[in-house]
Design a protein around this motif. Sequence first.
Motif, PDB file in Angstrom:
ATOM      1  N   VAL A 155       4.801  -3.382   5.885  1.00  9.54           N
ATOM      2  CA  VAL A 155       3.623  -2.515   7.594  1.00  9.54           C
ATOM      3  C   VAL A 155       2.252  -2.273   6.955  1.00  9.54           C
ATOM      4  N   GLN A 156       1.470  -2.639   8.102  1.00 10.08           N
ATOM      5  CA  GLN A 156      -0.251  -1.794   8.275  1.00 10.08           C
ATOM      6  C   GLN A 156       0.045  -1.028   9.134  1.00 10.08           C
ATOM      7  N   MET A 157      -0.724   0.247   8.402  1.00 10.97           N
ATOM      8  CA  MET A 157      -1.275   1.451   9.778  1.00 10.97           C
ATOM      9  C   MET A 157      -2.847   1.447   9.326  1.00 10.97           C
ATOM     10  N   PRO A 158      -3.371   1.537  11.230  1.00  9.84           N
ATOM     11  CA  PRO A 158      -4.656   1.947  11.414  1.00  9.84           C
ATOM     12  C   PRO A 158      -4.974   4.058   9.865  1.00  9.84           C
ATOM     13  N   ASP A 159      -5.683   3.651   9.063  1.00  9.52           N
ATOM     14  CA  ASP A 159      -6.300   5.053   8.431  1.00  9.52           C
ATOM     15  C   ASP A 159      -7.730   5.338   8.658  1.00  9.52           C
ATOM     16  N   ASN A 160      -7.732   5.795   9.667  1.00 12.02           N
ATOM     17  CA  ASN A 160      -9.282   5.652   9.854  1.00 12.02           C
ATOM     18  C   ASN A 160      -9.867   7.532  11.121  1.00 12.02           C
ATOM     19  N   LEU A 161      -8.714   7.997  10.612  1.00  8.08           N
ATOM     20  CA  LEU A 161      -8.885   9.307  11.646  1.00  8.08           C
ATOM     21  C   LEU A 161     -10.477   9.981  11.404  1.00  8.08           C
ATOM     22  N   THR A 162     -10.535  10.281   9.989  1.00  9.09           N
ATOM     23  CA  THR A 162     -11.821  10.309   9.652  1.00  9.09           C
ATOM     24  C   THR A 162     -12.829   9.615   9.203  1.00  9.09           C
ATOM     25  N   GLU A 163     -12.905   8.249  10.195  1.00  3.88           N
ATOM     26  CA  GLU A 163     -14.120   7.634  10.347  1.00  3.88           C
ATOM     27  C   GLU A 163     -14.811   8.607  11.824  1.00  3.88           C
ATOM     28  N   PRO A 164     -15.982   7.811  11.933  1.00  5.48           N
ATOM     29  CA  PRO A 164     -16.528   8.098  13.150  1.00  5.48           C
ATOM     30  C   PRO A 164     -16.222   8.106  14.521  1.00  5.48           C
ATOM     31  N   SER A 165     -15.499   6.649  14.960  1.00  2.74           N
ATOM     32  CA  SER A 165     -14.898   6.360  16.230  1.00  2.74           C
ATOM     33  C   SER A 165     -14.334   7.406  16.173  1.00  2.74           C
TER      34      SER A 165
ATOM     35  N   GLN B  93      -1.717  12.682  13.685  1.00  3.12           N
ATOM     36  CA  GLN B  93      -1.205  12.838  12.899  1.00  3.12           C
ATOM     37  C   GLN B  93      -2.135  12.508  11.267  1.00  3.12           C
ATOM     38  N   PRO B  94      -2.724  12.514  10.788  1.00  4.62           N
ATOM     39  CA  PRO B  94      -3.158  11.660   9.971  1.00  4.62           C
ATOM     40  C   PRO B  94      -2.211  11.017   9.110  1.00  4.62           C
ATOM     41  N   LEU B  95      -2.318  10.094   7.765  1.00  5.43           N
ATOM     42  CA  LEU B  95      -1.433   9.354   7.477  1.00  5.43           C
ATOM     43  C   LEU B  95      -0.935  10.409   6.272  1.00  5.43           C
ATOM     44  N   PRO B  96       0.494   9.957   5.866  1.00  7.74           N
ATOM     45  CA  PRO B  96       1.192  11.315   4.624  1.00  7.74           C
ATOM     46  C   PRO B  96       0.068  10.454   3.428  1.00  7.74           C
ATOM     47  N   ALA B  97      -0.032  11.647   2.354  1.00  2.94           N
ATOM     48  CA  ALA B  97      -0.262  10.791   0.939  1.00  2.94           C
ATOM     49  C   ALA B  97       0.264   9.405   0.914  1.00  2.94           C
ATOM     50  N   PRO B  98      -0.151   8.387  -0.170  1.00  2.00           N
ATOM     51  CA  PRO B  98       1.087   6.938  -0.695  1.00  2.00           C
ATOM     52  C   PRO B  98       1.648   7.308  -1.510  1.00  2.00           C
ATOM     53  N   GLN B  99       1.788   9.100  -1.808  1.00  2.00           N
ATOM     54  CA  GLN B  99       3.124   9.510  -2.917  1.00  2.00           C
ATOM     55  C   GLN B  99       3.923   9.587  -1.658  1.00  2.00           C
ATOM     56  N   ARG B 100       4.241   9.689  -0.613  1.00  2.00           N
ATOM     57  CA  ARG B 100       5.075  10.265   0.130  1.00  2.00           C
ATOM     58  C   ARG B 100       5.635   8.752  -0.025  1.00  2.00           C
ATOM     59  N   TYR B 101       5.062   7.692   0.679  1.00  2.00           N
ATOM     60  CA  TYR B 101       5.504   6.038   0.684  1.00  2.00           C
ATOM     61  C   TYR B 101       6.475   6.226  -0.066  1.00  2.00           C
ATOM     62  N   PHE B 102       6.132   6.250  -1.787  1.00  2.00           N
ATOM     63  CA  PHE B 102       6.442   5.862  -3.579  1.00  2.00           C
ATOM     64  C   PHE B 102       7.914   7.289  -3.306  1.00  2.00           C
ATOM     65  N   ASP B 103       7.645   7.798  -3.351  1.00  2.00           N
ATOM     66  CA  ASP B 103       9.145   8.666  -3.072  1.00  2.00           C
ATOM     67  C   ASP B 103       9.911   8.211  -1.913  1.00  2.00           C
ATOM     68  N   ALA B 104       9.675   7.703  -1.216  1.00  2.00           N
ATOM     69  CA  ALA B 104      10.650   7.388   0.445  1.00  2.00           C
ATOM     70  C   ALA B 104      11.755   6.441   0.253  1.00  2.00           C
ATOM     71  N   LEU B 105      10.617   5.207  -0.661  1.00  2.00           N
ATOM     72  CA  LEU B 105      11.208   3.473  -0.510  1.00  2.00           C
ATOM     73  C   LEU B 105      11.410   3.722  -1.689  1.00  2.00           C
ATOM     74  N   MET B 106      10.745   4.084  -2.530  1.00  2.00           N
ATOM     75  CA  MET B 106      10.854   3.556  -3.934  1.00  2.00           C
ATOM     76  C   MET B 106      12.525   3.897  -4.680  1.00  2.00           C
ATOM     77  N   PRO B 107      12.926   4.175  -4.646  1.00  2.00           N
ATOM     78  CA  PRO B 107      13.961   4.382  -4.913  1.00  2.00           C
ATOM     79  C   PRO B 107      15.054   3.061  -4.261  1.00  2.00           C
ATOM     80  N   LYS B 108      14.990   2.347  -3.523  1.00  2.00           N
ATOM     81  CA  LYS B 108      15.582   1.437  -2.396  1.00  2.00           C
ATOM     82  C   LYS B 108      14.543   0.202  -2.437  1.00  2.00           C
TER      83      LYS B 108
END
Length: 256
Positions: A127-137, A162-177
């Motif tokens: 997965v790749q997602m833009p994480d640019n909501l705090t950029e001037p654009s 909505q901004p992307l969740p913190a990286p820990q959210r992805y680890f907590d959700a996906l790492m067990p699998k």
Amino acid sequence: MAWSPEQYVKFEDERTRPARDLLAQVPLDRAARVFDLGCGPGNSTELLVARFGKDHVTGVDSDEAMLAAARQRMPGSRFAQADLGQWMPDAPADLLYANAVFQWVPEHVAVLSRLMDSLLPGGVLAVQMPDNLTEPSHTLMEETGLAGPWSDAFAGGKVKRQPLPAPQRYFDALMPKAARLDLWHTVYYHPLANAAAIVDWVKGTGLRPYLDAAGAQNHEAFLADYTARVAAAYPPMADGRVLLRFPRLFLVAVKA
């Protein structure tokens, strides 16, 4: 919200670069069932077909115009229309690949966790997602939205993604699998002709909800206000061009 394939591919080289970078980190030599989720006009699907073969790749998107462009670009390849918030493959997959789409899917961490369940052991979610909501654009879209006669449509952050969740959210959700989970950011710096080129870029993606909310009768005025703000925020470099900073989040999970 309708998307414009023609607008999207104006910056195809720049948009396809992170798709290539994501695919380069997929640890599969071969795959029989590959899905390009949010395939858009097919630029990322081309990469997957080149690596795994046309008979093994299916592009999936919710937008009819994007799918029509993809089918025209890649006749003979498989494409399907679906809502990615609900979609699941009809049989376990080797690779679920998603370039720049899940930032638009509500509660996408839960969706990605569900998709992990649909992978074969050793299968990959990439997965790749833009994480640019705090950029001037993007912050300037909000400023313009709140500055004109269309402001009621933007009050209370009605349009803001909505901004992307913190990286820990992805680890907590996906790492067990997962047997392995890699998560990283890459910041791209795109030299573009001028401020108008930055506006042209985001008209294909992030600016579309703002223009839709402002109403067709306000498009010209909204774009004029936004372009002026972009020109002030992105001063020209020595060669006259401007530099668009574009952070992106990458995730590659291998199913346990």
